[in-house]
Design a protein around this motif. Structure first.
Motif, mmCIF file in Angstrom:
data_model
loop_
_atom_site.group_PDB
_atom_site.id
_atom_site.type_symbol
_atom_site.label_atom_id
_atom_site.label_comp_id
_atom_site.label_asym_id
_atom_site.label_seq_id
_atom_site.Cartn_x
_atom_site.Cartn_y
_atom_site.Cartn_z
ATOM 1 N N PRO A 186 12.410 50.423 -20.273
ATOM 2 C CA PRO A 186 13.279 51.329 -19.878
ATOM 3 C C PRO A 186 13.166 52.686 -20.872
ATOM 4 C CG PRO A 186 14.179 48.971 -20.211
ATOM 5 C CD PRO A 186 12.557 49.137 -20.590
ATOM 6 N N GLN A 187 13.299 53.622 -20.558
ATOM 7 C CA GLN A 187 13.550 54.829 -21.065
ATOM 8 C C GLN A 187 14.207 55.085 -22.403
ATOM 9 O OE1 GLN A 187 11.246 57.145 -20.669
ATOM 10 N NE2 GLN A 187 11.599 58.637 -22.068
ATOM 11 N N ASP A 188 15.343 54.091 -22.228
ATOM 12 C CA ASP A 188 16.459 54.221 -23.511
ATOM 13 C C ASP A 188 15.704 53.522 -24.418
ATOM 14 O OD1 ASP A 188 18.262 55.704 -22.160
ATOM 15 O OD2 ASP A 188 19.273 53.924 -21.359
ATOM 16 N N ALA A 189 15.050 52.560 -24.364
ATOM 17 C CA ALA A 189 14.186 51.713 -25.330
ATOM 18 C C ALA A 189 13.093 52.619 -25.959
ATOM 19 C CB ALA A 189 13.736 50.411 -24.673
ATOM 20 N N GLY B 223 16.539 49.752 -30.643
ATOM 21 C CA GLY B 223 16.648 49.487 -29.206
ATOM 22 C C GLY B 223 15.733 48.628 -28.556
ATOM 23 N N ILE C 291 12.390 48.093 -28.231
ATOM 24 C CA ILE C 291 11.137 48.305 -27.712
ATOM 25 C C ILE C 291 10.018 47.547 -28.097
ATOM 26 C CG2 ILE C 291 10.253 50.228 -29.640
ATOM 27 C CD1 ILE C 291 8.767 51.746 -27.289
ATOM 28 N N ASN D 261 18.671 47.272 -22.647
ATOM 29 C CA ASN D 261 17.225 47.450 -22.221
ATOM 30 C C ASN D 261 16.586 45.955 -21.900
ATOM 31 O OD1 ASN D 261 17.238 50.333 -22.923
ATOM 32 N ND2 ASN D 261 17.008 50.043 -24.909
ATOM 33 N N LYS D 262 17.015 45.012 -22.438
ATOM 34 C CA LYS D 262 16.638 43.816 -22.230
ATOM 35 C C LYS D 262 16.736 43.497 -20.699
ATOM 36 C CE LYS D 262 18.909 40.149 -22.985
ATOM 37 N NZ LYS D 262 19.620 38.951 -23.426
ATOM 38 N N LYS E 5 17.613 45.816 -18.247
ATOM 39 C CA LYS E 5 16.921 46.831 -17.363
ATOM 40 C C LYS E 5 15.346 46.512 -17.391
ATOM 41 C CE LYS E 5 19.667 50.637 -18.548
ATOM 42 N NZ LYS E 5 19.421 52.103 -19.853
ATOM 43 N N ALA E 6 14.593 45.858 -18.291
ATOM 44 C CA ALA E 6 13.481 45.313 -18.045
ATOM 45 C C ALA E 6 13.121 44.060 -17.659
ATOM 46 C CB ALA E 6 12.880 45.474 -19.613
#
Length: 82
Positions: free
Chosen positions: A11-14, A43, A45, A76-77, A79-80
């Protein structure tokens, strides 16, 4: 500090939230089935990258001190898909 191959699929946010001290996953010799604990995970990553390497038989945990970072990491988790 992360190459394009590592950032691909995250995710771009991560990626944008990564303000850390380096890329610990570049140095760690993680293997499927291992357990990882990322202190100050922000976040998420490094947790996401670690989860890819330890696979479905392993575990990757992130620990942070702020509710905001934990909320971001959990988003983020999701989304991934891990």
């Amino acid at each position: 500090m992360y190459d394009e191959a590592q950032k691909s699929g995250l995710p771009q946010d991560a990626v944008l939230a990564s303000l850390g001290c380096g890329n610990p996953t570049a140095l760690a010799a993680l293997k499927p089935g291992e357990v990882v604990l990322d202190l100050g995970s922000g976040g998420g990553i490094d947790v996401l990258l670690s989860a890819k390497r330890v696979g479905p038989t392993g575990k990757a945990y992130g620990l942070d001190m702020t509710d905001e970072m934990l909320a971001l990491a959990n988003a983020n988790k999701t989304k991934a898909g891990v």
